[in-house]
Design a protein around this motif. Structure first.
Motif, PDB file in Angstrom:
ATOM      1  N   THR A  29       0.877  -1.171   0.000  1.00 56.17           N
ATOM      2  CA  THR A  29       0.000   0.000   0.000  1.00 56.17           C
ATOM      3  C   THR A  29       0.914   1.220   0.000  1.00 56.17           C
ATOM      4  O   THR A  29       1.830   1.308   0.818  1.00 56.17           O
ATOM      5  CB  THR A  29      -0.964   0.012   1.204  1.00 56.17           C
ATOM      6  OG1 THR A  29      -1.754   1.216   1.130  1.00 56.17           O
ATOM      7  CG2 THR A  29      -0.261  -0.021   2.543  1.00 56.17           C
ATOM      8  N   ASN A  53      -2.871   4.753  -8.000  1.00 56.29           N
ATOM      9  CA  ASN A  53      -3.441   3.664  -7.218  1.00 56.29           C
ATOM     10  C   ASN A  53      -4.946   3.599  -7.418  1.00 56.29           C
ATOM     11  O   ASN A  53      -5.626   4.627  -7.372  1.00 56.29           O
ATOM     12  CB  ASN A  53      -3.107   3.879  -5.734  1.00 56.29           C
ATOM     13  CG  ASN A  53      -3.399   2.662  -4.892  1.00 56.29           C
ATOM     14  OD1 ASN A  53      -4.518   2.471  -4.429  1.00 56.29           O
ATOM     15  ND2 ASN A  53      -2.402   1.820  -4.687  1.00 56.29           N
ATOM     16  N   GLY A  96      -7.685  -1.902   1.138  1.00 59.37           N
ATOM     17  CA  GLY A  96      -6.851  -0.947   0.391  1.00 59.37           C
ATOM     18  C   GLY A  96      -5.459  -1.464   0.080  1.00 59.37           C
ATOM     19  O   GLY A  96      -4.509  -0.685  -0.048  1.00 59.37           O
ATOM     20  N   GLU A 146      -9.279  -5.726  -1.295  1.00 65.17           N
ATOM     21  CA  GLU A 146     -10.136  -4.654  -1.805  1.00 65.17           C
ATOM     22  C   GLU A 146     -10.716  -3.841  -0.638  1.00 65.17           C
ATOM     23  O   GLU A 146     -10.766  -2.612  -0.674  1.00 65.17           O
ATOM     24  CB  GLU A 146     -11.268  -5.296  -2.627  1.00 65.17           C
ATOM     25  CG  GLU A 146     -12.063  -4.363  -3.486  1.00 65.17           C
ATOM     26  CD  GLU A 146     -11.287  -3.759  -4.653  1.00 65.17           C
ATOM     27  OE1 GLU A 146     -11.615  -2.611  -4.991  1.00 65.17           O
ATOM     28  OE2 GLU A 146     -10.377  -4.401  -5.206  1.00 65.17           O
ATOM     29  N   PHE A 148      -7.279   2.788  -5.556  1.00 62.96           N
ATOM     30  CA  PHE A 148      -8.120   3.220  -4.428  1.00 62.96           C
ATOM     31  C   PHE A 148      -8.228   4.749  -4.353  1.00 62.96           C
ATOM     32  O   PHE A 148      -9.089   5.271  -3.665  1.00 62.96           O
ATOM     33  CB  PHE A 148      -7.582   2.663  -3.112  1.00 62.96           C
ATOM     34  CG  PHE A 148      -7.615   1.156  -3.063  1.00 62.96           C
ATOM     35  CD1 PHE A 148      -8.818   0.482  -2.890  1.00 62.96           C
ATOM     36  CD2 PHE A 148      -6.455   0.410  -3.203  1.00 62.96           C
ATOM     37  CE1 PHE A 148      -8.871  -0.903  -2.855  1.00 62.96           C
ATOM     38  CE2 PHE A 148      -6.488  -0.974  -3.173  1.00 62.96           C
ATOM     39  CZ  PHE A 148      -7.697  -1.633  -3.005  1.00 62.96           C
ATOM     40  N   LYS A 192     -12.574   7.389   1.470  1.00 59.08           N
ATOM     41  CA  LYS A 192     -13.835   7.022   0.813  1.00 59.08           C
ATOM     42  C   LYS A 192     -15.010   7.780   1.415  1.00 59.08           C
ATOM     43  O   LYS A 192     -15.952   8.154   0.725  1.00 59.08           O
ATOM     44  CB  LYS A 192     -14.079   5.507   0.955  1.00 59.08           C
ATOM     45  CG  LYS A 192     -13.347   4.693  -0.102  1.00 59.08           C
ATOM     46  CD  LYS A 192     -13.778   3.246  -0.040  1.00 59.08           C
ATOM     47  CE  LYS A 192     -13.317   2.448  -1.250  1.00 59.08           C
ATOM     48  NZ  LYS A 192     -13.433   1.006  -1.017  1.00 59.08           N
ATOM     49  N   ILE A 197      -2.500   4.444   1.976  1.00 54.56           N
ATOM     50  CA  ILE A 197      -3.879   4.263   1.498  1.00 54.56           C
ATOM     51  C   ILE A 197      -4.628   3.295   2.418  1.00 54.56           C
ATOM     52  O   ILE A 197      -5.769   3.550   2.800  1.00 54.56           O
ATOM     53  CB  ILE A 197      -3.851   3.725   0.043  1.00 54.56           C
ATOM     54  CG1 ILE A 197      -3.486   4.854  -0.928  1.00 54.56           C
ATOM     55  CG2 ILE A 197      -5.160   3.076  -0.346  1.00 54.56           C
ATOM     56  CD1 ILE A 197      -4.585   5.848  -1.222  1.00 54.56           C
ATOM     57  N   ALA A 198      -3.972   2.197   2.811  1.00 55.75           N
ATOM     58  CA  ALA A 198      -4.652   1.186   3.638  1.00 55.75           C
ATOM     59  C   ALA A 198      -5.069   1.767   4.996  1.00 55.75           C
ATOM     60  O   ALA A 198      -6.136   1.449   5.508  1.00 55.75           O
ATOM     61  CB  ALA A 198      -3.766  -0.040   3.831  1.00 55.75           C
ATOM     62  N   LEU A 251      -8.040   4.491   4.141  1.00 56.85           N
ATOM     63  CA  LEU A 251      -9.022   4.194   3.091  1.00 56.85           C
ATOM     64  C   LEU A 251     -10.447   4.624   3.442  1.00 56.85           C
ATOM     65  O   LEU A 251     -11.123   5.269   2.650  1.00 56.85           O
ATOM     66  CB  LEU A 251      -8.989   2.689   2.761  1.00 56.85           C
ATOM     67  CG  LEU A 251      -9.877   2.253   1.613  1.00 56.85           C
ATOM     68  CD1 LEU A 251      -9.400   2.843   0.292  1.00 56.85           C
ATOM     69  CD2 LEU A 251      -9.904   0.736   1.488  1.00 56.85           C
TER      70      LEU A 251
END
Length: 300
Positions: A103, A208, A267, A264, A210, A193, A185-186, A189
């Motif tokens: 990530t 990326n 992330g 998924e 995501f 979002k 990102i992980a 996330l």
């Protein structure tokens, strides 16, 4: 004789260097039932947190080189070589098994922050040295190192604010106590979002999925890449045929629908490196972090 006997015939243990519930633990537990099916033996995940991941690494380093005891590691292994030399834990004391995903690190800020692009942030930071407060998950950790790497590559200067882990750094940036955070990102996330954080840019090899709108530093001409990744190592001297068999099991497990869905949700970007590729990758990681830590004045 060891090469002749059936492998594996006994349970395989994956030792985790971090507490239960962290991303390394979660990825190992997502892979666990799938690897069990592929290898036909029980797979155990055993967390031994502490000592900046050295407790787990030393335990596996001393285990018999039979392929039955593995450790899951991240960039920390390349960092502690320089920041904690007394720990005597380095990549070349192990055999590489598998790399199963990453990530990317990036720069995150609250949605109403004055910067809407990475370039705007960097321009502001260049014009106002030390004015941008950058939160990280702990002094000397890989998010702090990532922020120092960004400074070195771009010529900006941040004021670094350490927190005890990634979790408290996120509300601090959302509440405006710090201006930006370097994280992955992980780790962000759900906030990205949900619209409470925005990604200004990623220190990634490519865009990326995501955060498809987030530019990479490379697109702006800065050749930097920092990520948290999931890799697995075995004790030095583990036979090559066993390493290859384990890599194949980790790869097949990662490709299952269950693990892909988990990635998924978390992330994580799937990506593979075989034992030989992982050995070469760690050499380059060691060189990258060593240079960054020495030039950044972060040696103990």
């Amino acid at each position: 004789a060891a090469a002749q006997e059936k492998f594996p015939k006994d349970p395989v243990t994956i030792v985790g260097p971090y507490a239960a519930g962290g991303s390394h633990d979660l990825v190992a537990r997502a892979l666990q039932p799938q690897i069990e099916k592929i290898l036909g033996v029980p797979v155990l995940v055993d967390n031994k947190p502490g000592g900046g991941s050295t407790i787990a690494c030393n335990l596996v380093k001393a285990a018999p080189p039979t392929g039955y005891t593995l450790v899951t590691v991240s960039p920390t292994l390349s960092i502690i070589k320089y920041t904690m030399p007394e720990s005597n834990v380095t990549f070349d004391q192990f055999e590489p098994v598998a790399y199963v995903g990453y990530t990317p690190q990036g720069v995150f800020t609250r949605t109403d922050a004055p910067w809407n692009s990475l370039k705007e942030l960097l321009d502001y930071a260049k014009a106002n040295p030390g004015k941008v407060k950058c939160g990280n998950a702990g002094h000397g950790g890989n998010f702090h190192m990532g922020a120092v790497g960004i400074e070195q590559a771009t010529g900006v200067k941040f004021t670094h604010i350490p927190f005890k882990g990634a979790a408290p750094a996120v509300p601090a940036v959302m509440g405006g106590h710090v201006d930006i955070i370097v994280s992955t990102i992980a780790d962000t996330l759900h906030m990205v979002k949900g619209g409470s954080l925005k990604v200004l840019g990623l220190a990634a090899p490519e865009r990326n999925k995501f955060a498809p709108d987030a530019v990479t530093f490379k697109e702006l001409g800065y050749d930097i890449e920092f990520s948290t990744y999931w890799s697995y190592l075995a004790p030095k001297g583990t036979p090559k045929d066993r390493l290859n068999l384990l890599f194949s099991a980790f790869k097949k497990a990662t490709e299952t629908k269950a693990v892909q869905e988990f990635y998924e949700m978390q992330g994580v970007t799937p990506s593979f490196k075989s034992p030989d590729e992982l050995a070469a990758y760690y050499k380059s990681e060691d060189a990258k972090w060593g240079k960054l830590i020495k030039e950044g004045g972060l040696m103990p």
